[in-house]
Enzyme design. Structure first.
Site, PDB file in Angstrom:
ATOM      1  N   ASP A  90      -0.483   5.025   0.909  1.00  0.00           N
ATOM      2  CA  ASP A  90      -0.786   6.067   1.892  1.00  0.00           C
ATOM      3  C   ASP A  90      -0.920   5.518   3.308  1.00  0.00           C
ATOM      4  OD1 ASP A  90      -1.163   8.549   0.232  1.00  0.00           O
ATOM      5  OD2 ASP A  90      -2.435   7.112  -0.829  1.00  0.00           O
ATOM      6  N   ASN A 149      -1.935  -0.601   5.830  1.00  0.00           N
ATOM      7  CA  ASN A 149      -2.326  -0.071   7.141  1.00  0.00           C
ATOM      8  C   ASN A 149      -3.819  -0.234   7.402  1.00  0.00           C
ATOM      9  OD1 ASN A 149      -2.770   2.161   5.156  1.00  0.00           O
ATOM     10  ND2 ASN A 149      -3.620   3.153   6.983  1.00  0.00           N
ATOM     11  N   ASP A 203       0.837  -1.194   0.000  1.00  0.00           N
ATOM     12  CA  ASP A 203       0.000   0.000   0.000  1.00  0.00           C
ATOM     13  C   ASP A 203       0.877   1.251   0.000  1.00  0.00           C
ATOM     14  OD1 ASP A 203      -2.342   1.631   0.482  1.00  0.00           O
ATOM     15  OD2 ASP A 203      -1.701   1.737   2.575  1.00  0.00           O
TER      16      ASP A 203
HETATM   17 MG   LIG Z   1      -3.200   3.056   3.276  1.00  0.00          MG
END
Ligand SMILES: [Mg+2]
EC number: 3.1.3.16
Length: 263
Positions: A101, A210, A99
């Site tokens: 961000d 995240n 990922d």
């Molecule tokens: Mg993310």
């Protein structure tokens, strides 16, 4: 921070950035080896004013990466996969979906003095500056990941923002491919990264993200990571390197992750 272009943007911009058309056509990748539950795949509410990347086809870049765009997603027919064939260099390697961000970077429309990158992004005819902070140890992390795995960037953000950020972040060409929002499945209000569509053996596929919602279809493939915003003392990526070094040897990621999760 309060004004990320992807997750925490105030109302108007958030609509522009987060809403969009998700996959409308169920696809089954013949290379997936684990049957999937068949999540509902619908068309997300339209109305985004964010211009789409258009007219692109996958193209070889200097780094060897391939950009997968909206146009490609729509051109794909049932039976095809999100990723191209494994390159010779990556034969036998585990594929890691990474990922962007709050995993590798944090971006904001709010000007900050210590931005690593400032990326112009056009929204509704106006160019906005996006201020990007790199997570501590991201360079070391990506370098090592590129030595060990077939790495794929997979973000729910739009290519218009994520592609130039990745150009700046990944100057070594660690990512073999980049997948953006159009490659996500819109499921119960979230953009999910359906690993069964990649075209890789799921027993040899990991996802680092995240957001647990991103891997809700494949929690057994996930290496969770804390969301990062601006803590320059953060060591998550550094701490993950030895874990991924161990996982790179796995015959079956489900078994290896199970062992790592065991108390
Ligand atoms: Mg993310």
């Amino acid at each position: 921070m309060s004004s990320s272009p992807t997750e925490t943007v105030p109302t108007g911009l958030r609509c522009s950035l987060e809403r969009g058309e998700a996959l409308a056509v169920p696809r089954v990748c013949p290379h997936a080896t684990v049957p999937q539950p068949g999540p509902e795949r619908v068309t997300a509410p339209m109305g985004t004013s964010w211009p789409r990347e258009g007219g692109d086809v996958p193209r070889a870049m200097g780094t060897g990466a391939v950009r997968v765009t909206a146009a490609l997603s729509r051109l794909q027919i049932p039976g095809t996969c999100l990723l191209p064939e494994v390159t010779q260099q990556d034969q036998g390697r585990i594929c890691v979906v990474i990922d962007l961000d709050e995993t590798l970077v944090h971006s904001s429309f709010k000007p900050i003095s210590n931005a690593d990158f400032i990326v112009p992004v056009e929204i509704e005819g106006t160019t906005h500056q996006v201020y990007v902070l790199k997570r501590p140890f991201v360079d070391e992390f990506l370098r090592r990941m590129g030595e060990l795995f077939e790495c794929v960037l997979f973000t729910a953000s739009l290519a218009k923002y994520a592609d130039p950020v990745t150009d700046l972040l990944d100057q070594r060409g660690v990512f073999r491919a980049r997948l953006f929002r159009e490659s996500c499945v819109f499921h119960q209000g979230c953009y999910v990264k359906d690993l069964s569509l990649l075209g890789r053996d799921l027993h040899k596929t990991l996802i680092l993200d995240n957001s647990p919602a991103s891997y809700i279809f494949h929690p057994g493939n996930a290496v969770p990571v804390q969301s990062w915003f601006d803590d320059m003392a953060d060591t998550e990526l550094l701490n993950l390197i030895p874990i991924f070094e161990e996982l790179s040897e796995a015959e079956d990621v489900y078994a290896s992750l199970g062992q790592l999760r065991a108390p």
